[in-house]
Write a protein that holds these residues in place. Structure first.
Motif, PDB file in Angstrom:
ATOM      1  N   THR A  96       1.983  -9.953  -0.830  1.00 18.10           N
ATOM      2  CA  THR A  96       1.568  -8.708  -1.805  1.00 18.10           C
ATOM      3  C   THR A  96       0.745  -9.322  -3.256  1.00 18.10           C
ATOM      4  OG1 THR A  96       3.342  -7.498  -1.246  1.00 18.10           O
ATOM      5  CG2 THR A  96       2.256  -6.789  -3.216  1.00 18.10           C
ATOM      6  N   ILE A  97      -0.263  -8.936  -3.317  1.00 18.78           N
ATOM      7  CA  ILE A  97      -0.829  -9.338  -4.733  1.00 18.78           C
ATOM      8  C   ILE A  97      -0.584  -8.127  -5.718  1.00 18.78           C
ATOM      9  CG2 ILE A  97      -2.427 -10.722  -3.634  1.00 18.78           C
ATOM     10  CD1 ILE A  97      -4.431  -9.081  -4.143  1.00 18.78           C
ATOM     11  N   GLY A  98      -0.931  -8.359  -7.034  1.00 13.79           N
ATOM     12  CA  GLY A  98      -0.699  -7.542  -8.144  1.00 13.79           C
ATOM     13  C   GLY A  98       0.609  -7.321  -8.499  1.00 13.79           C
TER      14      GLY A  98
ATOM     15  N   ARG B 175       3.228   9.722   0.233  1.00 12.25           N
ATOM     16  CA  ARG B 175       2.041  10.395   0.741  1.00 12.25           C
ATOM     17  C   ARG B 175       1.454   9.669   1.979  1.00 12.25           C
ATOM     18  NH1 ARG B 175      -1.888   9.380  -4.383  1.00 12.25           N
ATOM     19  NH2 ARG B 175      -1.929   7.380  -3.966  1.00 12.25           N
ATOM     20  N   ALA B 176       0.746  10.131   2.906  1.00 11.72           N
ATOM     21  CA  ALA B 176       0.249   9.560   4.093  1.00 11.72           C
ATOM     22  C   ALA B 176      -0.847   8.425   3.614  1.00 11.72           C
ATOM     23  CB  ALA B 176      -0.427  10.467   5.054  1.00 11.72           C
ATOM     24  N   VAL B 177      -0.992   7.333   4.549  1.00 13.85           N
ATOM     25  CA  VAL B 177      -1.870   6.382   4.188  1.00 13.85           C
ATOM     26  C   VAL B 177      -2.977   6.876   5.140  1.00 13.85           C
ATOM     27  CG1 VAL B 177      -0.666   4.543   3.114  1.00 13.85           C
ATOM     28  CG2 VAL B 177      -0.733   4.823   5.693  1.00 13.85           C
ATOM     29  N   ARG B 178      -4.328   6.427   4.677  1.00 16.28           N
ATOM     30  CA  ARG B 178      -5.649   6.952   5.472  1.00 16.28           C
ATOM     31  C   ARG B 178      -5.982   5.622   6.000  1.00 16.28           C
ATOM     32  NH1 ARG B 178      -9.289  11.353   3.212  1.00 16.28           N
ATOM     33  NH2 ARG B 178     -10.236  10.381   5.136  1.00 16.28           N
ATOM     34  N   HIS B 179      -6.381   5.900   7.383  1.00 16.94           N
ATOM     35  CA  HIS B 179      -6.950   4.459   7.996  1.00 16.94           C
ATOM     36  C   HIS B 179      -8.454   4.261   7.652  1.00 16.94           C
ATOM     37  CE1 HIS B 179      -6.782   2.513  12.344  1.00 16.94           C
ATOM     38  NE2 HIS B 179      -6.813   1.686  11.454  1.00 16.94           N
ATOM     39  N   HIS B 180      -8.466   3.218   7.129  1.00 17.53           N
ATOM     40  CA  HIS B 180      -9.862   2.863   6.214  1.00 17.53           C
ATOM     41  C   HIS B 180     -10.541   1.974   7.300  1.00 17.53           C
ATOM     42  CE1 HIS B 180     -12.464   0.977   3.304  1.00 17.53           C
ATOM     43  NE2 HIS B 180     -12.220   2.032   2.441  1.00 17.53           N
TER      44      HIS B 180
ATOM     45  N   ASP C 180       6.231   1.364   0.826  1.00 17.66           N
ATOM     46  CA  ASP C 180       5.849   1.402  -0.357  1.00 17.66           C
ATOM     47  C   ASP C 180       4.639   2.476  -0.920  1.00 17.66           C
ATOM     48  OD1 ASP C 180       4.546   0.523  -3.122  1.00 17.66           O
ATOM     49  OD2 ASP C 180       4.761  -1.734  -2.502  1.00 17.66           O
ATOM     50  N   CYS C 181       5.268   3.434  -1.598  1.00 15.31           N
ATOM     51  CA  CYS C 181       4.304   4.681  -1.802  1.00 15.31           C
ATOM     52  C   CYS C 181       3.264   4.332  -2.750  1.00 15.31           C
ATOM     53  CB  CYS C 181       5.186   5.757  -2.677  1.00 15.31           C
ATOM     54  SG  CYS C 181       6.425   6.323  -1.774  1.00 15.31           S
ATOM     55  N   ARG C 182       2.919   3.300  -3.064  1.00 11.06           N
ATOM     56  CA  ARG C 182       1.700   2.691  -4.176  1.00 11.06           C
ATOM     57  C   ARG C 182       0.407   2.740  -2.960  1.00 11.06           C
ATOM     58  NH1 ARG C 182       3.230  -2.841  -6.587  1.00 11.06           N
ATOM     59  NH2 ARG C 182       3.812  -3.211  -4.481  1.00 11.06           N
ATOM     60  N   TYR C 183       0.768   2.350  -1.888  1.00 11.20           N
ATOM     61  CA  TYR C 183      -0.388   1.956  -0.724  1.00 11.20           C
ATOM     62  C   TYR C 183      -0.880   3.567  -0.439  1.00 11.20           C
ATOM     63  CZ  TYR C 183       1.192  -2.608  -0.622  1.00 11.20           C
ATOM     64  OH  TYR C 183       1.612  -4.009  -1.086  1.00 11.20           O
ATOM     65  N   THR C 184      -2.370   3.463  -0.393  1.00  8.96           N
ATOM     66  CA  THR C 184      -3.050   4.613   0.008  1.00  8.96           C
ATOM     67  C   THR C 184      -4.045   4.552   0.987  1.00  8.96           C
ATOM     68  OG1 THR C 184      -4.745   4.134  -1.573  1.00  8.96           O
ATOM     69  CG2 THR C 184      -3.182   5.577  -2.207  1.00  8.96           C
ATOM     70  N   TYR C 185      -4.132   3.413   1.682  1.00  7.46           N
ATOM     71  CA  TYR C 185      -5.091   3.019   2.750  1.00  7.46           C
ATOM     72  C   TYR C 185      -4.254   2.033   3.656  1.00  7.46           C
ATOM     73  CZ  TYR C 185      -8.880   5.213   0.105  1.00  7.46           C
ATOM     74  OH  TYR C 185      -9.405   5.820  -0.768  1.00  7.46           O
ATOM     75  N   ILE C 186      -4.604   2.098   4.890  1.00 10.54           N
ATOM     76  CA  ILE C 186      -4.045   1.166   5.720  1.00 10.54           C
ATOM     77  C   ILE C 186      -5.332   0.732   6.689  1.00 10.54           C
ATOM     78  CG2 ILE C 186      -3.458   2.930   7.499  1.00 10.54           C
ATOM     79  CD1 ILE C 186      -0.938   1.237   8.237  1.00 10.54           C
ATOM     80  N   GLY C 187      -5.225  -0.173   7.581  1.00  7.62           N
ATOM     81  CA  GLY C 187      -5.849  -0.803   8.655  1.00  7.62           C
ATOM     82  C   GLY C 187      -5.164  -1.339   9.548  1.00  7.62           C
ATOM     83  N   VAL C 188      -5.386  -0.771  10.799  1.00  7.93           N
ATOM     84  CA  VAL C 188      -4.572  -1.485  11.947  1.00  7.93           C
ATOM     85  C   VAL C 188      -5.486  -1.872  12.968  1.00  7.93           C
ATOM     86  CG1 VAL C 188      -2.968  -0.860  13.837  1.00  7.93           C
ATOM     87  CG2 VAL C 188      -2.655   0.264  11.402  1.00  7.93           C
TER      88      VAL C 188
ATOM     89  N   PHE D   9      -2.634  -3.152   4.368  1.00  7.37           N
ATOM     90  CA  PHE D   9      -2.210  -2.142   3.356  1.00  7.37           C
ATOM     91  C   PHE D   9      -3.226  -2.337   2.210  1.00  7.37           C
ATOM     92  CE2 PHE D   9       1.326  -1.799   6.006  1.00  7.37           C
ATOM     93  CZ  PHE D   9       1.521  -0.507   6.363  1.00  7.37           C
ATOM     94  N   ALA D  10      -3.594  -1.443   1.319  1.00 13.06           N
ATOM     95  CA  ALA D  10      -4.116  -1.331   0.062  1.00 13.06           C
ATOM     96  C   ALA D  10      -4.204  -0.330  -0.836  1.00 13.06           C
ATOM     97  CB  ALA D  10      -5.704  -1.742   0.192  1.00 13.06           C
TER      98      ALA D  10
END
Length: 167
Positions: free
Chosen positions: A15-17, A60-65, A140-148, A164-165
C-alpha cells in the motif's frame, strides 16, 4: 511489501499513501449499471464476490475500472506465460508502476493481491479472505476501484491479480 504464503499459494499486499484463459465479457459493477464492459465473466464474478464481502463490513462497492483491469490482466498473463509468481514484474516494475503505465494516474491509495491455482472466483476470494493481509485490503473501505485479471498457464493453473485504488 508483505508476501503471504499458505493455501493461497501466495498473495502480495503493498500500500502507498496512508498506511494501511478468458471467459466471455460481462458488465462492470452489476447488471443495469449502464457501464461499459470490463473484464471477463470470471473476473467480474470476483468483483461481485469482493463486493459481497465489503457490504457485510459496511463498505461501499468497488467498481471494476478499465485501467486497473488492464494492469491486473497484463500481470496475470505475464506470470502465467513466464511461470513466475511475484508482485514485481520480470522487468522490475512494481504494481504501482504497472498501474500508472496502464493509464491510471493520481491514485491516492493503491494495493495489489495475488493468488495462483484457485479454480473458481469463489475459491480465490475465499483464499484471500482467509489471509489477514489480503482480507484487510478487500475490506478497506477507502478503496473505490478494483481491477481483476485472471490468466491460465499452459497447464491450466490460474494466476489471479486484484489491483485496488482510491482516486
Amino acid at each position: 511489501m508483505r508476501l503471504l504464503l499458505g493455501s493461497l499459494a501466495a498473495a502480495a499486499l503493498a500500500t502507498i499513501g496512508v498506511p494501511a484463459a478468458t471467459a466471455q465479457a460481462a458488465t462492470t459493477a452489476g447488471a443495469g449499471s449502464g457501464a461499459a464492459a470490463v473484464g471477463t465473466a470470471r473476473e467480474n464474478e470476483v468483483v461481485r464476490l469482493v463486493n459481497v464481502q465489503r457490504a457485510q463490513k459496511g463498505c461501499r462497492a468497488v467498481r471494476h475500472h478499465p485501467q486497473l483491469h488492464k494492469a491486473a490482466r497484463a500481470h496475470s498473463a505475464d506470470m502465467a506465460e513466464h511461470r513466475y509468481f511475484f508482485s514485481r514484474s520480470r522487468d522490475g516494475r512494481s504494481f504501482t508502476e504497472r498501474i500508472e503505465d496502464a493509464g491510471f494516474k493520481h491514485g491516492r491509495h493503491l494495493a495489489e493481491n495475488l493468488a495462483k491455482g484457485q479454480r473458481t472466483p469463489a475459491m480465490v476470494v475465499g483464499a484471500w479472505m482467509d489471509a489477514a493481509g489480503t482480507r484487510a485490503t478487500i475490506l478497506d473501505c477507502r478503496y473505490t476501484y478494483i481491477g481483476v485479471g485472471a490468466a491460465e498457464d499452459a497447464d491450466g493453473a490460474i494466476y489471479w491479480t486484484q489491483d485496488f485504488a482510491t482516486k
